[in-house]
Design a protein around this motif. Structure first.
Motif, short mmCIF file in Angstrom:
data_model
loop_
_atom_site.label_atom_id
_atom_site.label_comp_id
_atom_site.label_asym_id
_atom_site.label_seq_id
_atom_site.Cartn_x
_atom_site.Cartn_y
_atom_site.Cartn_z
N HIS A 90 0.83 -1.21 0.00
CA HIS A 90 0.00 0.00 0.00
C HIS A 90 0.87 1.26 0.00
CE1 HIS A 90 -3.84 2.08 0.68
NE2 HIS A 90 -3.12 2.93 1.41
N VAL A 91 1.89 1.27 0.83
CA VAL A 91 2.75 2.45 0.93
C VAL A 91 3.47 2.70 -0.40
CG1 VAL A 91 4.80 3.41 2.07
CG2 VAL A 91 3.02 2.31 3.43
N ARG A 92 4.02 1.64 -1.00
CA ARG A 92 4.72 1.81 -2.28
C ARG A 92 3.78 2.31 -3.37
NH1 ARG A 92 9.89 -0.84 -2.37
NH2 ARG A 92 10.15 -2.25 -0.59
N PHE A 126 -4.42 12.68 10.26
CA PHE A 126 -3.94 12.84 8.89
C PHE A 126 -4.43 14.16 8.31
CE2 PHE A 126 -4.87 12.59 4.36
CZ PHE A 126 -3.60 12.41 3.86
N LYS A 127 -5.70 14.48 8.52
CA LYS A 127 -6.25 15.73 7.98
C LYS A 127 -5.46 16.92 8.49
CE LYS A 127 -10.52 18.45 7.85
NZ LYS A 127 -11.99 18.45 8.16
N VAL A 128 -5.18 16.92 9.78
CA VAL A 128 -4.44 18.04 10.37
C VAL A 128 -3.02 18.13 9.79
CG1 VAL A 128 -3.44 18.93 12.51
CG2 VAL A 128 -5.78 18.05 12.49
N LEU A 129 -2.31 17.02 9.79
CA LEU A 129 -0.91 17.06 9.40
C LEU A 129 -0.70 17.15 7.89
CD1 LEU A 129 0.68 14.53 11.92
CD2 LEU A 129 0.54 17.02 12.05
N SER A 130 -1.70 16.76 7.11
CA SER A 130 -1.55 16.90 5.66
C SER A 130 -1.68 18.35 5.22
CB SER A 130 -2.61 16.05 4.94
OG SER A 130 -3.92 16.52 5.21
N ARG A 131 -2.15 19.22 6.13
CA ARG A 131 -2.31 20.64 5.81
C ARG A 131 -1.43 21.54 6.67
NH1 ARG A 131 -8.98 20.61 5.30
NH2 ARG A 131 -9.09 18.76 3.97
N LEU A 132 -1.34 21.22 7.96
CA LEU A 132 -0.71 22.15 8.89
C LEU A 132 0.79 22.29 8.68
CD1 LEU A 132 -2.03 23.88 11.05
CD2 LEU A 132 -1.37 22.18 12.76
N TRP A 133 1.44 21.28 8.12
CA TRP A 133 2.88 21.36 7.91
C TRP A 133 3.27 22.53 7.01
CZ3 TRP A 133 5.24 21.02 3.10
CH2 TRP A 133 4.43 20.59 2.04
N ALA A 184 2.12 14.76 6.75
CA ALA A 184 1.48 13.46 6.53
C ALA A 184 1.36 13.20 5.03
CB ALA A 184 0.10 13.43 7.17
N TYR A 185 1.62 11.92 4.63
CA TYR A 185 1.66 11.57 3.21
C TYR A 185 0.46 10.75 2.75
CZ TYR A 185 6.48 13.18 3.07
OH TYR A 185 7.62 13.95 3.12
N LEU A 186 -0.01 9.83 3.57
CA LEU A 186 -1.13 9.00 3.11
C LEU A 186 -1.97 8.54 4.29
CD1 LEU A 186 -0.92 5.61 3.54
CD2 LEU A 186 1.04 5.97 2.08
N PHE A 187 -3.25 8.33 3.99
CA PHE A 187 -4.20 7.79 4.96
C PHE A 187 -4.86 6.57 4.33
CE2 PHE A 187 -8.68 7.48 6.22
CZ PHE A 187 -8.54 7.24 7.58
N CYS A 188 -5.11 5.54 5.13
CA CYS A 188 -5.75 4.33 4.63
C CYS A 188 -6.85 3.90 5.60
CB CYS A 188 -4.73 3.21 4.47
SG CYS A 188 -5.45 1.63 3.94
N ASP A 189 -8.07 3.75 5.07
CA ASP A 189 -9.17 3.25 5.90
C ASP A 189 -9.63 1.86 5.45
OD1 ASP A 189 -10.41 3.92 3.55
OD2 ASP A 189 -11.83 5.33 4.44
N ASP A 190 -8.80 1.20 4.65
CA ASP A 190 -9.09 -0.16 4.23
C ASP A 190 -8.60 -1.12 5.31
OD1 ASP A 190 -9.33 -2.65 3.08
OD2 ASP A 190 -8.22 -2.16 1.25
N LYS A 191 -9.53 -1.67 6.10
CA LYS A 191 -9.16 -2.50 7.24
C LYS A 191 -8.43 -3.77 6.81
CE LYS A 191 -11.41 0.36 9.94
NZ LYS A 191 -11.96 1.29 8.93
N ASP A 249 -7.79 1.87 10.59
CA ASP A 249 -7.29 3.06 9.90
C ASP A 249 -5.83 3.29 10.30
OD1 ASP A 249 -9.88 3.36 9.04
OD2 ASP A 249 -10.29 5.18 10.18
N PHE A 250 -5.05 3.79 9.36
CA PHE A 250 -3.69 4.21 9.70
C PHE A 250 -3.28 5.32 8.76
CE2 PHE A 250 -2.85 1.13 6.33
CZ PHE A 250 -1.75 1.65 5.65
N PHE A 251 -2.21 6.03 9.15
CA PHE A 251 -1.65 7.01 8.24
C PHE A 251 -0.14 6.97 8.35
CE2 PHE A 251 -1.47 9.59 12.03
CZ PHE A 251 -0.45 10.51 11.81
N VAL A 252 0.51 7.55 7.34
CA VAL A 252 1.97 7.58 7.27
C VAL A 252 2.41 9.03 7.15
CG1 VAL A 252 4.00 6.90 5.92
CG2 VAL A 252 2.11 5.28 6.26
#
Length: 370
Positions: free
Chosen positions: A28-30, A95-102, A111-118, A124-127
């Motif tokens: 997923h990350v790649r 993720f929402k906060v860090l994908s914008r606030l940086w 933040a680079y990616l968010f995944c809600d596919d269990k 849920d996780f984010f990177v």
């Protein structure tokens, strides 16, 4: 996933029972972060008390197995295993906060990616980007000790970082919809009281419910609205070893919202040592803070008021709320451990702090005439 060749000091091998499906995560990350080469290596950041946080390292190896250099590193965060309290451990929010606030403050990692596919890792996780530096926990890190009066300096820097966060314009950052400031304090009390009801132990003496009633009956009017980190404490702040006067990063943004900034100041005061507080060591999660030479509670409060122009008259209510809320949090952590949902041995005795925190919350309210 290959075995790590070297283990940086701030991470460890993954705790038993906290492995994830690294092959699925790697794919997923790649697929979402271009240009990743080499083998995925994974380690764990062990110091957080709830969310699971891992170091992802992508690096190529030479023929003898040593790293070829140029590794790319990221941080993966996901909720803890087991039953999750409503609204807690919100990876989508973080993720929402860090994908914008940086883009608006150096304090926020990107933040680079968010995944809600269990199916990928069970939740849920984010990177996000990995930031290097030092975090203050039980003692001043060796990398900072060469600085004169370092405890006092880093203490003021933490307050300044909080003031900087509270000075940002949510609308300009694209985050005006992050929360509903109206009724913020009352919702905080109601929400954490509900969480308490879900983990209330059989030995409960009713004090936590009594405090909730007292807090709800005396909710202070908000004089300002800003970003609220919601868990601002020394070990969620990172420093560059060469600069004790400016925080480099703030971590753990999963409860960030919009509301009364005194929540963050009250939280910080609750975690902060003071010479007149003889009970700090038995109440604190990081008792070593008391020996670091940090500024006093009065000094950090005055510093914050000076930097932000905020009226802090209502601070005692927020300090009492912080002690009460932390009593809920440690009970949640202990309950999760008893259920076998956490293998973190630090949680064995954490539940014993809850009654002491509740007693302190009640006393702060009484001392303030609330």
């Amino acid at each position: 996933m290959s075995a790590p060749h070297t283990i940086p000091e701030e991470v460890t091998a993954i705790r038993p029972g906290e492995q994830l499906d690294w092959d699925a995560i790697d794919r997923h990350v790649r697929a979402h972060i271009p240009g990743l080469e080499g083998t995925l290596e994974v380690l764990q950041f062990p110091n957080g008390a709830a969310n699971l946080t891992y170091l992802l390292r992508y690096s190529s190896r030479l023929g003898d197995g040593t790293p070829a250099g140029g590794a790319r590193e990221f941080v993966l965060r996901r909720p803890p295993f087991g039953v999750i309290a409503p609204g807690a451990h919100d990876m989508r929010r973080e993720f929402k906060v860090l994908s914008r606030l940086w883009q608006f403050t150096r304090l926020a990692p990107r933040a680079y990616l968010f995944c809600d596919d269990k199916a990928v890792c069970g939740a849920d996780f984010f990177v996000r980007e990995r930031r290097t530096g030092v975090v203050i926990r039980a003692e001043i890190p060796p990398e900072l000790r060469q600085h004169e009066n370092v405890g006092h300096r880093v203490g003021l820097a933490i307050v300044d970082a909080m003031a900087e966060l509270h000075g940002l314009d949510p609308a300009a950052c694209g985050l005006a919809d992050l929360g509903k400031p109206e009724g913020f304090a009352a919702r905080q009390v109601a929400g954490w009281h509900k969480r308490w009801s879900l983990v209330r132990p059989e030995s409960d003496d009713g004090l936590m419910d009594e405090i909730a009633e007292r807090l709800a009956a005396r909710v202070p009017a908000a004089r300002r609205t800003s970003f609220v980190h919601n868990d601002l404490k020394p070990d969620n702040v990172q420093f560059a070893p060469a600069d004790p006067d400016h925080a480099k990063s703030i971590f753990a943004w999963d409860m960030t919202t919009l509301g009364d900034p005194l929540l963050d100041l009250g939280t910080l005061v609750q975690y902060w040592p003071d010479l007149v507080d003889s009970e700090f060591v038995e109440l604190a999660s990081q008792a070593g803070l008391a020996t670091m030479g940090l500024p006093s509670r009065a000094e950090i409060t005055a510093r914050y008021a000076e930097r932000t122009g905020t009226n802090v008259d209502a601070l005692p209510w927020w300090v009492a709320f912080a002690y009460w809320k932390t009593a809920v949090v440690v009970t949640q952590l202990y309950t999760r451990y008893l259920r076998g949902e956490s293998s973190d041995e630090r949680m064995v005795n954490i539940g014993a702090r809850a009654p002491k925190l509740a007693a302190r919350a009640a006393r702060v309210l009484s001392d303030a005439g609330l």
